[in-house]
Scaffold this motif. Sequence first.
Motif, PDB file in Angstrom:
ATOM      1  N   ASP A  22      14.518 -10.518  -0.310  1.00  0.00           N
ATOM      2  CA  ASP A  22      15.359 -11.718  -0.335  1.00  0.00           C
ATOM      3  C   ASP A  22      16.299 -11.685  -1.532  1.00  0.00           C
ATOM      4  N   VAL A  23      17.437 -12.309  -1.367  1.00  0.00           N
ATOM      5  CA  VAL A  23      18.358 -12.539  -2.471  1.00  0.00           C
ATOM      6  C   VAL A  23      17.872 -13.807  -3.161  1.00  0.00           C
ATOM      7  N   GLY A  55      22.903   1.270   1.395  1.00  0.00           N
ATOM      8  CA  GLY A  55      21.995   1.668   0.323  1.00  0.00           C
ATOM      9  C   GLY A  55      21.474   0.564  -0.558  1.00  0.00           C
ATOM     10  N   ILE A  56      21.543  -0.686  -0.105  1.00  0.00           N
ATOM     11  CA  ILE A  56      21.072  -1.826  -0.901  1.00  0.00           C
ATOM     12  C   ILE A  56      19.995  -2.568  -0.115  1.00  0.00           C
ATOM     13  N   LEU A  57      18.792  -2.635  -0.660  1.00  0.00           N
ATOM     14  CA  LEU A  57      17.685  -3.301   0.046  1.00  0.00           C
ATOM     15  C   LEU A  57      17.639  -4.794  -0.273  1.00  0.00           C
ATOM     16  N   ARG A  58      18.685  -5.484   0.125  1.00  0.00           N
ATOM     17  CA  ARG A  58      18.775  -6.938  -0.009  1.00  0.00           C
ATOM     18  C   ARG A  58      19.110  -7.531   1.353  1.00  0.00           C
ATOM     19  N   LEU A  72      26.086 -13.619   5.932  1.00  0.00           N
ATOM     20  CA  LEU A  72      24.767 -14.227   5.951  1.00  0.00           C
ATOM     21  C   LEU A  72      23.915 -13.642   4.830  1.00  0.00           C
ATOM     22  N   ILE A  73      23.339 -14.516   4.049  1.00  0.00           N
ATOM     23  CA  ILE A  73      22.400 -14.115   3.010  1.00  0.00           C
ATOM     24  C   ILE A  73      21.044 -14.703   3.385  1.00  0.00           C
ATOM     25  N   ASN A  74      20.014 -13.877   3.327  1.00  0.00           N
ATOM     26  CA  ASN A  74      18.650 -14.256   3.704  1.00  0.00           C
ATOM     27  C   ASN A  74      18.577 -14.870   5.114  1.00  0.00           C
TER      28      ASN A  74
END
Length: 152
Positions: A22-23, A55-58, A72-74
């Motif tokens: 999660d962010v 390459g970003i695990l978010r 969209l975030i989370n």
Amino acid sequence: MAIRKVLTIPDDNDFLRKKSRDVTMIDDRILTLLDDMKETLYAENGVGLAAPQVGILRRVVVIDVGEGLIELINPVIVYKKGEQINAEGCLSIPGRSGTVSRPEKVRVRAIDRNNKEFTIEGEGLLAIALCHEIDHLNGTLYVDKMIAEVEN
């Protein structure tokens, strides 16, 4: 803004199979990531792009099904209805496509770049894109759900 390299399978250490975190804070790094993902999506002529693909695990996704950019975030799917079976492809799996069963309609809850929670409903292609990209955040690729390969 910058165009980022899109990871393709097979990838080092099965990075695309890892679950994203999660962010917890929307800072300049997340805003830059969103901007770079948008630029990368359009440069690759894609419909959607998830942070693990660059390459970003978010838990960050961008989508454009032709009606404007959605960030969209989370994101979390909170409602599904019906079924549709369509061909899908993926920027991380170039040169392949396959049929996948997805909900006909979904509702997703997420946070925007201004840290405001919102809900988006999608049908048809938007529902497919939402499900496909959220799967990426969970380390799942469309080929894991593929019913049949489509000849290209």
